[in-house]
Design an enzyme around this catalytic site. Structure first.
Site, PDB file in Angstrom:
ATOM      1  N   ARG A  78      56.890  23.443 -30.137  1.00  0.00           N
ATOM      2  CA  ARG A  78      57.236  23.208 -28.723  1.00  0.00           C
ATOM      3  C   ARG A  78      58.625  23.753 -28.391  1.00  0.00           C
ATOM      4  NH1 ARG A  78      58.548  18.395 -27.693  1.00  0.00           N
ATOM      5  NH2 ARG A  78      56.838  17.486 -28.898  1.00  0.00           N
ATOM      6  N   TYR A 131      52.922  30.516  -1.794  1.00  0.00           N
ATOM      7  CA  TYR A 131      51.798  30.093  -2.634  1.00  0.00           C
ATOM      8  C   TYR A 131      51.476  28.616  -2.352  1.00  0.00           C
ATOM      9  CZ  TYR A 131      48.717  30.022  -6.674  1.00  0.00           C
ATOM     10  OH  TYR A 131      47.618  29.919  -7.496  1.00  0.00           O
ATOM     11  N   ASP A 204      59.764  34.154  -6.054  1.00  0.00           N
ATOM     12  CA  ASP A 204      58.507  34.348  -6.763  1.00  0.00           C
ATOM     13  C   ASP A 204      58.132  35.818  -6.544  1.00  0.00           C
ATOM     14  OD1 ASP A 204      55.836  34.605  -7.508  1.00  0.00           O
ATOM     15  OD2 ASP A 204      55.312  32.570  -6.874  1.00  0.00           O
ATOM     16  N   LYS A 229      48.984  37.528 -13.513  1.00  0.00           N
ATOM     17  CA  LYS A 229      48.604  38.605 -12.607  1.00  0.00           C
ATOM     18  C   LYS A 229      48.972  39.966 -13.221  1.00  0.00           C
ATOM     19  CE  LYS A 229      47.636  34.945 -10.251  1.00  0.00           C
ATOM     20  NZ  LYS A 229      48.513  34.332  -9.270  1.00  0.00           N
TER      21      LYS A 229
HETATM   22  C1  LIG Z   1      48.916  32.982  -9.016  1.00  0.00           C
HETATM   23  C2  LIG Z   1      50.245  32.711  -8.411  1.00  0.00           C
HETATM   24  C3  LIG Z   1      51.004  31.594  -8.799  1.00  0.00           C
HETATM   25  C4  LIG Z   1      50.502  30.593  -9.798  1.00  0.00           C
HETATM   26  O1  LIG Z   1      50.378  31.148 -11.061  1.00  0.00           O
HETATM   27  P1  LIG Z   1      49.311  30.613 -12.166  1.00  0.00           P
HETATM   28  O2  LIG Z   1      49.564  31.514 -13.310  1.00  0.00           O
HETATM   29  O3  LIG Z   1      47.959  30.753 -11.557  1.00  0.00           O
HETATM   30  O4  LIG Z   1      49.662  29.187 -12.419  1.00  0.00           O
HETATM   31  C5  LIG Z   1      52.240  31.424  -8.215  1.00  0.00           C
HETATM   32  N1  LIG Z   1      52.711  32.290  -7.295  1.00  0.00           N
HETATM   33  C6  LIG Z   1      52.004  33.358  -6.895  1.00  0.00           C
HETATM   34  C7  LIG Z   1      52.584  34.268  -5.869  1.00  0.00           C
HETATM   35  C8  LIG Z   1      50.759  33.605  -7.439  1.00  0.00           C
HETATM   36  O5  LIG Z   1      50.049  34.659  -7.026  1.00  0.00           O
END
Ligand SMILES: *Cc1c(COP(=O)(O)O)cnc(C)c1O
Length: 432
Positions: A78, A131, A204, A229
């Site tokens: 961890r 998001y 983000d 992504k």
């Molecule tokens: C998909 C996404 C998230 C969340 O990410 P996960 O890996 O699905 O938890 C946060 N912000 C944006 C802009 C996203 O496209």
């Protein structure tokens, strides 16, 4: 620039990890030249814990830990893992940060950052078109802990600054480009507001990737990505990352040992593998998405296209100035209602119908039915989600094939009302 350098000077060693362009960093960034067993790739250290030869070695490790002296060995899964650390160094190199910390998902990254840095009674300023789960976390979970959130319209920097409450506001959170309208934040402006008001800034940057934009270089304090992504890029793992200054990341890494949102070493390996092609994938996705956006903008069956690379997008100017590519997502409105839009989507052959984006496979979705299914048309409109809205996340298939696919699928949307009726009859005859 590369020509007059010795290759050994740019190939990353530990101390030269932010050298070169994004593709060089994506392949070599942060990785050591020499790895265990002389392996070229970073080995997957699939272990939950680490062993000590004897008590002396244990005490030695504990002493060094209290002195804060850098040592590569780990104590327990961890707290750290060599495969994970290698990917963290690469991600730090890609975004031009001191260090990075990986999590089990993008949401684990976001929730862990906010739980770590915000004291009770703190206040968040957040831009809208953000998001949905991030907003939900702030407005429900954090609210229970006495942390309030003010949401301001994306692009309204006066409102953003006015929302700051002296000595209470701790963080400004924005996304860029946003989902689904691909609004692009003026990072220089957000960073300068944050600095002058002594408020931390976090972006983000999932939709941008470090290939198209490095928010830290514009003065932003923390960058987060859903590595699920583009960074991993193959629709096969979930992961998240935060990149920033050394002291911030150290605090986050310590807190991760408590909160527990760690990533599995095998997922970290797949992320490392995916990252190696980040530059070529995102380059291809940028160019296909721009071609698709231009094609759709001229198409009579399309009402409106949202893509920051088009002059018609509200944030085109800032995107052209602060980004080096406009990304792989194109959002558009089909000329028609909820049903016509679904029919168009069902006729597309290349993309899968699925949430998510950023992988090699093109994905398509109708936000009204995917993310906002439980809401009525009126409630969706209040949130700015029209029934005829489509989010198309292009993959790395051939651009011509994708455009030909759009061409054939858009025939279901007829711009001539008489022909539309004929089309409906055809649909009735052959679909029922
Ligand atoms: C998909 C996404 C998230 C969340 O990410 P996960 O890996 O699905 O938890 C946060 N912000 C944006 C802009 C996203 O496209």
């Amino acid at each position: 620039m590369l020509d007059d350098m010795n290759l050994n000077d740019i190939l990353p060693r530990h101390d030269r990890e932010a050298e070169g362009g994004s593709s060089t960093r994506a392949v070599h960034g942060g990785t050591k030249r020499r790895k265990a067993f002389n392996s070229l790739t970073n080995p997957v250290v699939q272990t939950a814990t680490y062993t000590f030869r004897d008590t002396e070695e244990l005490i030695d490790f504990m002493e060094r830990k209290t002195w804060g002296d850098g040592d590569d060995r780990e104590e327990y899964g961890r707290y750290g893992n060599p495969t994970v650390s290698a990917v963290e160094r690469k991600l730090a190199a890609l975004d031009g940060g001191d260090d990075a910390v990986l999590y089990a998902s993008g949401m684990a990254a976001i929730t862990s950052v906010l739980l770590t840095i915000l004291p009770s009674g703190a206040h968040i300023v957040m831009t809208d078109d953000c998001y949905r789960r991030t907003r939900q976390f702030c407005q429900t979970f954090l609210k229970r802990l006495g942390i309030e959130t003010t949401v301001v319209p994306m692009g309204d920097y006066d409102a953003l600054e006015a929302a700051i409450i002296p000595r209470k506001t701790r963080i400004i959170i924005s996304e860029s480009p946003t989902n689904p309208y691909l609004r692009v934040a003026d990072l220089e402006r957000i960073a300068s507001i944050g600095k002058s008001r002594r408020v931390m800034t976090m972006i983000d940057s999932t939709f941008a990737t470090p290939v198209n934009q490095r928010a830290l270089e514009w003065g932003i304090d923390l960058v987060i990505h859903s590595a699920t992504k583009y960074l991993s890029g193959h629709n096969d793992i979930l992961a998240g990352v935060v990149v920033g200054k050394g002291d911030h990341i150290k605090a986050l890494r310590d807190a991760r040992g408590v909160l527990g949102g760690i990533v599995d070493p095998n997922a970290a390996y797949l992320l490392d593998r995916g990252l190696k092609t980040l530059g070529v994938r995102v380059g291809q996705q940028n160019s296909t998405a721009l071609a698709v956006a231009r094609y759709l903008e001229r198409h009579p069956a399309v009402e409106r296209v949202w893509y920051p690379g088009l002059a018609s997008h509200p944030d085109h100017a800032v995107a052209a100035e602060q980004m080096s590519g406009f990304g792989g997502v194109v959002t558009f409105e089909v000329k028609g209602d909820l049903k016509t839009t679904s029919q168009f989507i069902d006729r597309m052959r290349i993309p899968y119908i699925a949430p998510s984006l950023g992988g090699v496979e093109s994905l398509i979705e109708q936000p009204a039915l995917m993310s906002y299914y439980e809401k009525t048309t009126e409630e969706r409109l209040e949130l700015g989600i029209k029934d005829n809205l489509v989010r198309f996340a292009v993959g790395i298939e051939d651009t011509d094939d994708i455009i030909a696919d759009l061409e054939q699928a858009l025939r279901v949307v007829d711009t001539n009302p008489h022909k539309l009726r004929l089309e409906d009859q055809w649909e009735l005859r052959f679909r029922s």
